[in-house]
Design a protein around this motif. Structure first.
Motif, PDB file in Angstrom:
ATOM      1  N   SER A  23       9.705  14.166   4.349  1.00 29.78           N
ATOM      2  CA  SER A  23       8.489  13.786   5.332  1.00 29.78           C
ATOM      3  C   SER A  23       8.480  14.703   6.398  1.00 29.78           C
ATOM      4  O   SER A  23       7.337  15.190   6.880  1.00 29.78           O
ATOM      5  CB  SER A  23       9.211  12.546   5.846  1.00 29.78           C
ATOM      6  OG  SER A  23       8.240  11.945   6.705  1.00 29.78           O
ATOM      7  N   SER A  45      -2.278   8.854  12.059  1.00 28.79           N
ATOM      8  CA  SER A  45      -1.194   8.640  11.043  1.00 28.79           C
ATOM      9  C   SER A  45      -1.040   7.254  10.398  1.00 28.79           C
ATOM     10  O   SER A  45      -1.033   6.416  11.209  1.00 28.79           O
ATOM     11  CB  SER A  45       0.038   9.184  11.732  1.00 28.79           C
ATOM     12  OG  SER A  45       1.276   9.054  11.057  1.00 28.79           O
ATOM     13  N   TYR A  46      -0.788   7.386   8.906  1.00 25.24           N
ATOM     14  CA  TYR A  46      -0.610   5.991   8.526  1.00 25.24           C
ATOM     15  C   TYR A  46       0.684   5.931   7.824  1.00 25.24           C
ATOM     16  O   TYR A  46       1.106   6.991   7.056  1.00 25.24           O
ATOM     17  CB  TYR A  46      -1.427   5.580   7.572  1.00 25.24           C
ATOM     18  CG  TYR A  46      -1.246   4.513   6.725  1.00 25.24           C
ATOM     19  CD1 TYR A  46      -1.263   3.281   7.194  1.00 25.24           C
ATOM     20  CD2 TYR A  46      -0.885   4.442   5.533  1.00 25.24           C
ATOM     21  CE1 TYR A  46      -0.792   2.206   6.517  1.00 25.24           C
ATOM     22  CE2 TYR A  46      -0.443   3.584   4.706  1.00 25.24           C
ATOM     23  CZ  TYR A  46      -0.541   2.210   5.262  1.00 25.24           C
ATOM     24  OH  TYR A  46       0.014   1.201   4.512  1.00 25.24           O
ATOM     25  N   GLY A  47       1.497   5.075   7.983  1.00 26.17           N
ATOM     26  CA  GLY A  47       2.964   4.710   7.313  1.00 26.17           C
ATOM     27  C   GLY A  47       3.785   3.899   8.115  1.00 26.17           C
ATOM     28  O   GLY A  47       3.320   3.043   8.928  1.00 26.17           O
ATOM     29  N   THR A  63       8.209   4.223   4.318  1.00 23.70           N
ATOM     30  CA  THR A  63       7.796   5.440   3.960  1.00 23.70           C
ATOM     31  C   THR A  63       8.246   6.700   4.898  1.00 23.70           C
ATOM     32  O   THR A  63       7.457   7.678   4.807  1.00 23.70           O
ATOM     33  CB  THR A  63       6.170   5.621   3.806  1.00 23.70           C
ATOM     34  OG1 THR A  63       5.650   5.387   5.018  1.00 23.70           O
ATOM     35  CG2 THR A  63       5.742   4.551   2.857  1.00 23.70           C
ATOM     36  N   GLY A  73       5.101   8.240   9.367  1.00 24.38           N
ATOM     37  CA  GLY A  73       3.657   8.584   8.774  1.00 24.38           C
ATOM     38  C   GLY A  73       3.596   9.665   7.413  1.00 24.38           C
ATOM     39  O   GLY A  73       4.160  10.497   7.558  1.00 24.38           O
ATOM     40  N   CYS A  74       2.798   8.903   6.491  1.00 23.10           N
ATOM     41  CA  CYS A  74       2.781   9.891   5.122  1.00 23.10           C
ATOM     42  C   CYS A  74       1.243  10.202   4.902  1.00 23.10           C
ATOM     43  O   CYS A  74       0.988  10.861   3.852  1.00 23.10           O
ATOM     44  CB  CYS A  74       3.491   9.231   4.236  1.00 23.10           C
ATOM     45  SG  CYS A  74       2.891   7.537   3.906  1.00 23.10           S
ATOM     46  N   PRO A  91      -3.042  11.889   2.192  1.00 22.89           N
ATOM     47  CA  PRO A  91      -1.433  11.788   2.007  1.00 22.89           C
ATOM     48  C   PRO A  91      -1.009  13.186   2.081  1.00 22.89           C
ATOM     49  O   PRO A  91      -1.520  14.205   1.868  1.00 22.89           O
ATOM     50  CB  PRO A  91      -1.397  11.586   0.575  1.00 22.89           C
ATOM     51  CG  PRO A  91      -2.718  11.662  -0.214  1.00 22.89           C
ATOM     52  CD  PRO A  91      -3.683  11.527   1.022  1.00 22.89           C
ATOM     53  N   VAL A 145       3.100  13.124  -1.848  1.00 12.13           N
ATOM     54  CA  VAL A 145       2.691  11.466  -1.528  1.00 12.13           C
ATOM     55  C   VAL A 145       1.611  11.099  -2.204  1.00 12.13           C
ATOM     56  O   VAL A 145       0.336  11.752  -2.250  1.00 12.13           O
ATOM     57  CB  VAL A 145       2.612  11.123   0.030  1.00 12.13           C
ATOM     58  CG1 VAL A 145       2.137   9.643   0.093  1.00 12.13           C
ATOM     59  CG2 VAL A 145       4.026  11.668   0.733  1.00 12.13           C
ATOM     60  N   ILE A 175      -1.203   7.944  -3.193  1.00 14.47           N
ATOM     61  CA  ILE A 175      -1.730   6.919  -2.435  1.00 14.47           C
ATOM     62  C   ILE A 175      -2.557   6.082  -3.648  1.00 14.47           C
ATOM     63  O   ILE A 175      -3.225   6.679  -4.209  1.00 14.47           O
ATOM     64  CB  ILE A 175      -2.596   6.913  -1.457  1.00 14.47           C
ATOM     65  CG1 ILE A 175      -1.813   7.570  -0.169  1.00 14.47           C
ATOM     66  CG2 ILE A 175      -3.387   5.625  -0.784  1.00 14.47           C
ATOM     67  CD1 ILE A 175      -0.657   6.505   0.154  1.00 14.47           C
ATOM     68  N   VAL A 213       2.321   3.257  -1.993  1.00 14.33           N
ATOM     69  CA  VAL A 213       2.568   4.433  -1.595  1.00 14.33           C
ATOM     70  C   VAL A 213       3.675   4.993  -2.539  1.00 14.33           C
ATOM     71  O   VAL A 213       4.585   4.436  -2.841  1.00 14.33           O
ATOM     72  CB  VAL A 213       3.300   4.818  -0.115  1.00 14.33           C
ATOM     73  CG1 VAL A 213       3.705   6.079   0.164  1.00 14.33           C
ATOM     74  CG2 VAL A 213       1.891   4.137   0.791  1.00 14.33           C
ATOM     75  N   SER A 248       2.756  -2.064  -0.154  1.00 18.30           N
ATOM     76  CA  SER A 248       2.614  -2.403   1.226  1.00 18.30           C
ATOM     77  C   SER A 248       1.828  -3.759   1.621  1.00 18.30           C
ATOM     78  O   SER A 248       1.257  -4.173   0.642  1.00 18.30           O
ATOM     79  CB  SER A 248       2.071  -1.243   2.402  1.00 18.30           C
ATOM     80  OG  SER A 248       0.603  -1.312   2.214  1.00 18.30           O
TER      81      SER A 248
END
Length: 359
Positions: free
Chosen positions: A79, A201-203, A207, A210-211, A217, A221, A223, A232, A247
């Motif tokens: 990560s 950032s999303y995560g 995960t 943020g990934c 991604p 990673v 999606i 994910v 998720s």
């Protein structure tokens, strides 16, 4: 088995050293809630954990009881390195978030992986732009980064127009990561138009933070959208999730990028119509005079209705939500507060907000 070292969140230098030790495989780590008057919090953690555990973190618990998530060293390392690669290379970080949660811990991990000394703000006191500027002024790295939650960005943005030095300080950051919850998109676009590199950032803890950056991604990673929810995959997943983590977030792919719609458990049905509470919050933030807002579900004769807790001007009207979203978005109750209830992570406390509306 591996020894588990515990470090309180207000010992940020100890937390930085802990990240170094666990990345080297010398121990596992857990950042506990802060000490109070030198007294450690009463928590139950094992003295030893399995060899595949690097860091134990808690989910933010914005919708209920936090969960403890076990992350391997491999997940943390992947990560961190993937984030550094996406941002353009190693740099010096400003820590503006508590290391108790994954976003703050990642700032320390990326600092270790970049072999740079982070500048550490006092994250146990309320965030202010003055403290942020003081911390940022201490950065000396060729590349400079920080990570914020939307509420912090909003507070900064409110003072940008009237503070030239603040704006010049922001311009020195190569990237400002913003995540943890939905951001005010119009605010973000306005700052981007002025030359600031805001990276959404999303995560989540599951995960390793943020990934997905700006809808794309990170390296390695995957999606996928399964029954409307975001799944994910890849080496950033927490222990126990196998090859894929489904998720509770609704999403869709738009022009090859992930668009996060909102949490599935934050959609109400009012009079047969579905309403996303997160969409209500986004629309409410566009109303003049609204500084912060939380939308909650309230029982009503229609099944469920919208309740709103907000900070800002007492003259605000939310009538336009019916036109912007649907008639079902009309709030049944509106409560103005001085400050939106927040968790230690900086996220809005949805449970506390709902309790305010129930009183």
């Amino acid at each position: 088995m591996k020894k588990l070292r515990v470090c309180p969140a207000n010992d940020t230098f100890g937390a930085l050293n802990l990240m170094l030790e666990l990345l080297e495989g010398n121990c596992a780590g857990y950042i506990s809630p802060p000490e109070v008057n030198g007294i450690p919090p009463q928590i139950a953690v094992p003295a030893e954990v399995a060899d595949d555990v690097g860091l134990i973190v808690e989910s933010s618990g914005s919708t209920g009881t936090p969960k403890r998530i076990e992350l391997s060293v491999e997940a943390l390392r992947h990560s961190g390195l993937a984030a550094i690669e996406r941002l353009g290379g190693p740099g010096q970080w400003l820590l503006a978030l508590t290391p108790q949660f994954i976003a703050g811990a990642n700032v320390l991990i990326r600092s270790v992986l970049s072999d740079t000394q982070p500048v550490i703000m006092n994250t146990q006191v309320p965030f202010t732009t003055e403290a942020f500027v003081r911390g940022a002024s201490l950065l000396e790295g060729e590349r400079r980064y920080t990570s914020l939650v939307p509420a912090q960005l909003q507070r900064i943005a409110a003072e940008v127009d009237s503070d030239a030095f603040l704006f010049s300080t922001l311009r020195k950051f190569d990237a400002i990561l913003v995540g943890g919850q939905a951001s005010d998109f119009s605010l973000v676009e306005g700052l981007r138009a002025r030359g600031l590199n805001i990276v959404l950032s999303y995560g989540m803890a599951e995960t390793a933070g943020g990934c997905v950056y700006d809808g794309l991604p990170l390296s390695g990673v995957g999606i996928e959208i399964i029954d409307g929810k975001i799944a994910v995959s890849g080496p950033v997943l927490a222990n126990g999730f196998g090859t894929s983590y489904l998720s509770n977030d609704l999403g869709e792919m738009v022009d090859g990028k992930l668009h996060v719609i909102g949490r599935a458990d934050r959609v109400i049905v009012s009079g047969g119509l579905k309403v996303s509470l997160e969409r209500v919050e986004e629309a409410a933030l566009e109303i003049a005079g609204v500084d912060g807002v939380v939308a909650c579900a309230l029982e009503s004769e229609w099944g469920e209705s919208v309740g709103i807790v907000y900070s800002g001007s007492p003259e605000v009207s939310f009538a336009q939500l019916s036109e912007a979203i649907s008639p079902a978005a009309k709030p049944k109750r509106v409560l103005r507060v001085d400050e939106i209830p927040r968790l230690p992570s900086g996220k809005p406390d949805l449970v506390a907000s709902a309790e305010l509306l129930a009183d």
